[in-house]
Structure formats: structure tokens, C-alpha cells
Design a protein around this motif. Structure first.
Motif, PDB file in Angstrom:
ATOM      1  N   SER A   1     -25.072 -30.419-130.085  1.00 17.90           N
ATOM      2  CA  SER A   1     -25.265 -31.059-131.368  1.00 17.90           C
ATOM      3  C   SER A   1     -25.237 -30.168-132.444  1.00 17.90           C
ATOM      4  O   SER A   1     -24.796 -30.474-133.528  1.00 17.90           O
ATOM      5  N   ALA A   2     -25.997 -28.938-132.227  1.00 16.26           N
ATOM      6  CA  ALA A   2     -25.957 -28.069-133.484  1.00 16.26           C
ATOM      7  C   ALA A   2     -24.769 -27.334-133.524  1.00 16.26           C
ATOM      8  O   ALA A   2     -24.718 -26.587-134.231  1.00 16.26           O
ATOM      9  N   LYS A   3     -23.992 -27.193-132.374  1.00 20.92           N
ATOM     10  CA  LYS A   3     -22.739 -26.156-132.333  1.00 20.92           C
ATOM     11  C   LYS A   3     -23.230 -24.662-132.334  1.00 20.92           C
ATOM     12  O   LYS A   3     -22.434 -23.890-133.212  1.00 20.92           O
ATOM     13  N   ARG A   4     -24.286 -24.528-131.877  1.00 26.59           N
ATOM     14  CA  ARG A   4     -24.916 -23.010-131.916  1.00 26.59           C
ATOM     15  C   ARG A   4     -25.543 -22.819-130.452  1.00 26.59           C
ATOM     16  O   ARG A   4     -25.682 -23.851-129.665  1.00 26.59           O
ATOM     17  N   ARG A   5     -25.918 -21.729-130.318  1.00 28.29           N
ATOM     18  CA  ARG A   5     -26.616 -21.454-128.859  1.00 28.29           C
ATOM     19  C   ARG A   5     -27.992 -21.812-129.228  1.00 28.29           C
ATOM     20  O   ARG A   5     -28.282 -21.911-130.218  1.00 28.29           O
ATOM     21  N   CYS A   6     -28.698 -21.869-128.074  1.00 29.02           N
ATOM     22  CA  CYS A   6     -30.156 -22.273-128.061  1.00 29.02           C
ATOM     23  C   CYS A   6     -30.871 -21.834-129.005  1.00 29.02           C
ATOM     24  O   CYS A   6     -31.625 -22.547-129.774  1.00 29.02           O
ATOM     25  N   ALA A   7     -31.057 -20.415-128.809  1.00 27.09           N
ATOM     26  CA  ALA A   7     -31.957 -19.737-129.498  1.00 27.09           C
ATOM     27  C   ALA A   7     -31.937 -19.836-131.067  1.00 27.09           C
ATOM     28  O   ALA A   7     -32.751 -19.832-131.856  1.00 27.09           O
ATOM     29  N   GLN A   8     -30.513 -20.010-131.616  1.00 27.92           N
ATOM     30  CA  GLN A   8     -30.477 -20.339-132.984  1.00 27.92           C
ATOM     31  C   GLN A   8     -30.824 -21.729-133.266  1.00 27.92           C
ATOM     32  O   GLN A   8     -31.500 -21.998-134.220  1.00 27.92           O
ATOM     33  N   ALA A   9     -30.181 -22.691-132.420  1.00 28.56           N
ATOM     34  CA  ALA A   9     -30.378 -24.189-132.622  1.00 28.56           C
ATOM     35  C   ALA A   9     -32.017 -24.427-132.705  1.00 28.56           C
ATOM     36  O   ALA A   9     -32.216 -25.507-133.447  1.00 28.56           O
ATOM     37  N   ILE A  10     -32.702 -23.969-131.808  1.00 28.63           N
ATOM     38  CA  ILE A  10     -34.130 -24.357-131.461  1.00 28.63           C
ATOM     39  C   ILE A  10     -34.585 -24.269-132.695  1.00 28.63           C
ATOM     40  O   ILE A  10     -35.721 -24.678-133.195  1.00 28.63           O
ATOM     41  N   GLY A  11     -34.417 -22.960-133.348  1.00 25.97           N
ATOM     42  CA  GLY A  11     -35.102 -22.412-134.519  1.00 25.97           C
ATOM     43  C   GLY A  11     -34.874 -23.391-135.976  1.00 25.97           C
ATOM     44  O   GLY A  11     -35.793 -23.238-136.757  1.00 25.97           O
ATOM     45  N   GLU A  12     -33.891 -24.363-135.735  1.00 26.75           N
ATOM     46  CA  GLU A  12     -33.546 -25.193-136.722  1.00 26.75           C
ATOM     47  C   GLU A  12     -34.190 -26.636-136.701  1.00 26.75           C
ATOM     48  O   GLU A  12     -34.219 -27.425-137.421  1.00 26.75           O
TER      49      GLU A  12
END
Length: 136
Positions: free
Chosen positions: A66-77
């Protein structure tokens, strides 16, 4: 309808509840509570890798896609609330729901232990929960 809840995998809850689970109800509840505590501490400390490790595989995958990012980046958003105190823990076989002051978190039991399947969930009357993080 009081007492009814709808959440991620509600059909799986019914199926798995009839299949049984390992451990006594108290042991399963304790496992759920321990995992939730680790998840909330990681959230409070901004430990993104630990948050990602606490997610169920399908939840982590959905977040990344959904975020088109790795989890560590996406979860911070994500807009995960400060959850507050635990008000209720419901364990149904291999699935669980934890109702907190400001959040509801769903978990599932895997061979490696309990994992978060949805978080940042708000109840909606007569409809499924609305969750910030969930599996697809």
C-alpha cells in the motif's frame, strides 16, 4: 446489537474457534497481552523494526504494498494512536481482539507466537472496524 464485533478475519475466527488452540484460555490470553505490550512499547519508543517484526506476514505485506515502501518506513507514516490501558482481551481459538482506551488491536497465533493482524482500529456501528494497519 450489543456484544457483536466485526474485524479482520471474522470468518477465520469462527472456523478457528471450533478447531481449538494450544494452551489454556489463561495462557493464550497471557500470550496475547505479552505480545501487545511488546508492540505498544516498540510504538512508544519509535522502534520501527520491532513493530514490523510484531506484524503478521500478510499485514506486513499489505502495509508495504500500500505504501510502496519497506515496512520500517511505511509503519512510521501510519497514524497509530497512543493506545492507553487495556480494557478487554477476547481470545477466540487462534484469533484475538484487544480493546484499549484509544485503539483496538487484532492478533493471530502463528507457530512463532502471536502477531498483530490489524492495529489502529476504530469500531463502527453495524460495520467492520476501520483500521490504519491491516491485512488485505
Amino acid at each position: 446489537m450489543s456484544g457483536r464485533w466485526y474485524g479482520p478475519g471474522v470468518v477465520a475466527v469462527v472456523v478457528l474457534a471450533t478447531a481449538g488452540a494450544c494452551g489454556t484460555p489463561s495462557e493464550r490470553r497471557d500470550g496475547v497481552t505479552a505480545q501487545l505490550t511488546r508492540f505498544e512499547r516498540a510504538l512508544d519508543a519509535g522502534q520501527r523494526q520491532r513493530l514490523c517484526a510484531a506484524l503478521a506476514p500478510s499485514t506486513r505485506e499489505e502495509l508495504e504494498q500500500s505504501a510502496k515502501r519497506r515496512c520500517a518506513q511505511a509503519i512510521g507514516e501510519q497514524s497509530l494512536p497512543a493506545a492507553g490501558a487495556v480494557r478487554r482481551v477476547d481470545v477466540y481459538g487462534e484469533q484475538a481482539r484487544v480493546v484499549l482506551d484509544h485503539d483496538t488491536v487484532f492478533l493471530a497465533h502463528f507457530p512463532t507466537g502471536w502477531k498483530v493482524t490489524a492495529a489502529g482500529c476504530r469500531p463502527r456501528p453495524q460495520r467492520p472496524y476501520q483500521c490504519e494497519i491491516k491485512a488485505g
